[in-house]
Design an enzyme around this catalytic site. Structure first.
Site, PDB file in Angstrom:
ATOM      1  N   ASP A 142       0.849  -1.187   0.000  1.00 31.53           N
ATOM      2  CA  ASP A 142       0.000   0.000   0.000  1.00 31.53           C
ATOM      3  C   ASP A 142       0.894   1.249   0.000  1.00 31.53           C
ATOM      4  OD1 ASP A 142      -3.047   0.799   0.708  1.00 31.53           O
ATOM      5  OD2 ASP A 142      -1.666   2.208   1.648  1.00 31.53           O
ATOM      6  N   ASN A 184      -2.664  13.036  -3.977  1.00 34.80           N
ATOM      7  CA  ASN A 184      -3.801  13.500  -4.771  1.00 34.80           C
ATOM      8  C   ASN A 184      -4.249  14.891  -4.344  1.00 34.80           C
ATOM      9  OD1 ASN A 184      -4.206  11.324  -6.549  1.00 34.80           O
ATOM     10  ND2 ASN A 184      -5.290  10.153  -5.005  1.00 34.80           N
ATOM     11  N   HIS A 198      -4.917  14.440  -9.209  1.00 33.75           N
ATOM     12  CA  HIS A 198      -5.078  13.012  -9.507  1.00 33.75           C
ATOM     13  C   HIS A 198      -4.199  12.532 -10.657  1.00 33.75           C
ATOM     14  CE1 HIS A 198      -8.244  12.298  -6.628  1.00 33.75           C
ATOM     15  NE2 HIS A 198      -8.860  13.408  -7.029  1.00 33.75           N
ATOM     16  N   GLU A 252      -4.838   2.423  -4.012  1.00 35.64           N
ATOM     17  CA  GLU A 252      -3.372   2.391  -3.976  1.00 35.64           C
ATOM     18  C   GLU A 252      -2.842   1.085  -3.415  1.00 35.64           C
ATOM     19  OE1 GLU A 252      -4.709   4.726  -0.263  1.00 35.64           O
ATOM     20  OE2 GLU A 252      -5.419   4.301  -2.285  1.00 35.64           O
TER      21      GLU A 252
END
Length: 365
Positions: A238, A246, A251, A281
């Site tokens: 992760d 973001n 983005h 993610e």
């Protein structure tokens, strides 16, 4: 039009859930729709979600509770924060709520293949029928030949035989061409079908395997490991603080980070190893014939390479450096299910996050 829709949703969201009621005499199904709509509007307001069609679709599905995956994903996200970001909403919508265009394309190509096979069968049937007719003509000529003593009778039979033979040659050529065309069309359709199947198993952003492909492959590798007595490790990864990327850079830059991470993992694994984007993610890495120590060392190398990489910011000379990720590794043990293996790897991933991120936590290490 989108702004107008948003204003209407905001206005509706300010009403309480009880304010959204069906007209008298409505069916149970209609009543449920109205009630779920009210709940969706209330959830939009409660979690301060952007009031757009995707958000409404997500909260309506969550309120209806008919899709366990949607409910589970939203609950997981809300366990760590009070609201869902536009990226969260888009990820869940794209993965779980968007109509499966791949399935529709597969059905369309499958229908075309069936029609082409029917065409081939018709050609074969026509060829058999033509051969039967020609054989009957030959038999008739053979029967008449002994009685055709006169020159005129013999010439007539020969002429008929030549005519039938030419007709047979032309028909055979025509049928062969039709069969060849059908074979080419079938080859093209099978290739298109394979491409659609591959697309259905691939994440469109990172071009690596998606959750569907991951689940299929992991189940297959677990079965193989139990049957052969081989080793199998699973890693869950992760990207750390991805929401901040973001929020701070947009983005598009976030997408670049996801692509870089996917390629970083892909460039370090080999053989039958597999990396897949599970959602958002989070990534899964399947490592057949790999022990925990080897898996741990591999992930440390991937973690270090990621941290040393830089990502350009769209429309800005700035470059993001020191992107980090956390990893959790579990090994397959006797009697363990696929869900159990994933939960075990997730457990170590959580430990890596809890220990300060940018860590690899592995079973027994």
């Amino acid at each position: 039009m989108a702004q107008s829709w948003g204003r209407k949703v905001i206005h509706s969201a300010r009403a309480s859930e009880d304010d959204v009621q069906p007209s008298s005499g409505a069916s149970k199904e209609a009543t449920a729709v109205y009630q779920n709509a009210g709940k969706a509007f209330a959830l939009i307001e409660q979690h301060r979600t952007p009031p757009d069609p995707q958000a409404y679709a997500l909260w309506y599905a969550y309120a209806a509770g008919e899709d366990a995956q949607v409910v589970e994903r939203v609950d997981q996200l809300l366990a760590n924060k009070t609201t869902l970001s536009p990226y969260d909403i888009d990820s869940i919508y794209q993965e779980l709520l968007l109509p499966d265009t791949g399935q529709a394309a597969t059905q369309s190509i499958g229908g075309a293949i069936e029609k082409e096979i029917e065409s081939v069968l018709e050609i074969i049937q026509q060829s058999v029928s033509t051969n039967v007719t020609y054989q009957a003509s030959l038999n008739d000529v053979e029967t008449r030949l002994p009685d055709a003593s006169s020159g005129g009778g013999l010439a007539s039979l020969v002429s008929r035989l030549v005519s039938d033979n030419r007709r047979m040659i032309d028909t055979t050529k025509e049928l062969s061409q039709g069969l060849s065309d059908s074979q080419k069309q079938l080859a093209t359709l099978h290739q298109e079908l394979e491409e659609v199947r591959n697309q259905c198993m691939r994440d469109p952003l990172t071009a690596i395997a998606n959750r569907r492909a991951f689940d299929d492959r992991l189940e297959e590798e677990i079965s193989h490991a139990f049957a052969s007595g081989g080793k199998l490790c699973l890693a869950m990864a992760d990207i750390d603080l991805f929401k901040q990327v973001n929020d701070n850079f947009g983005h598009q830059t976030g997408d670049s980070v996801l692509k870089m991470f996917a390629q970083c993992i892909k460039g370090n694994i080999k053989g039958h190893d597999m990396v897949a984007r599970i959602g958002g993610e989070e990534f899964g890495i399947i490592l057949p014939q790999t022990d925990v120590v080897s898996a741990y060392n591999l992930l440390v190398a991937i973690k270090s390479e990621l941290k040393a990489s830089e990502v350009p910011v769209e429309g800005d000379p700035t470059r993001i450096a020191s992107v980090t990720a956390s990893f959790g590794v579990a090994r397959l043990e006797a009697g363990m299910t696929m869900r159990g293996l994933i939960e075990q790897a997730d457990k170590y991933l959580y430990e890596a996050k809890k220990a300060g991120r940018d860590k690899v936590k592995a079973q027994g290490l």
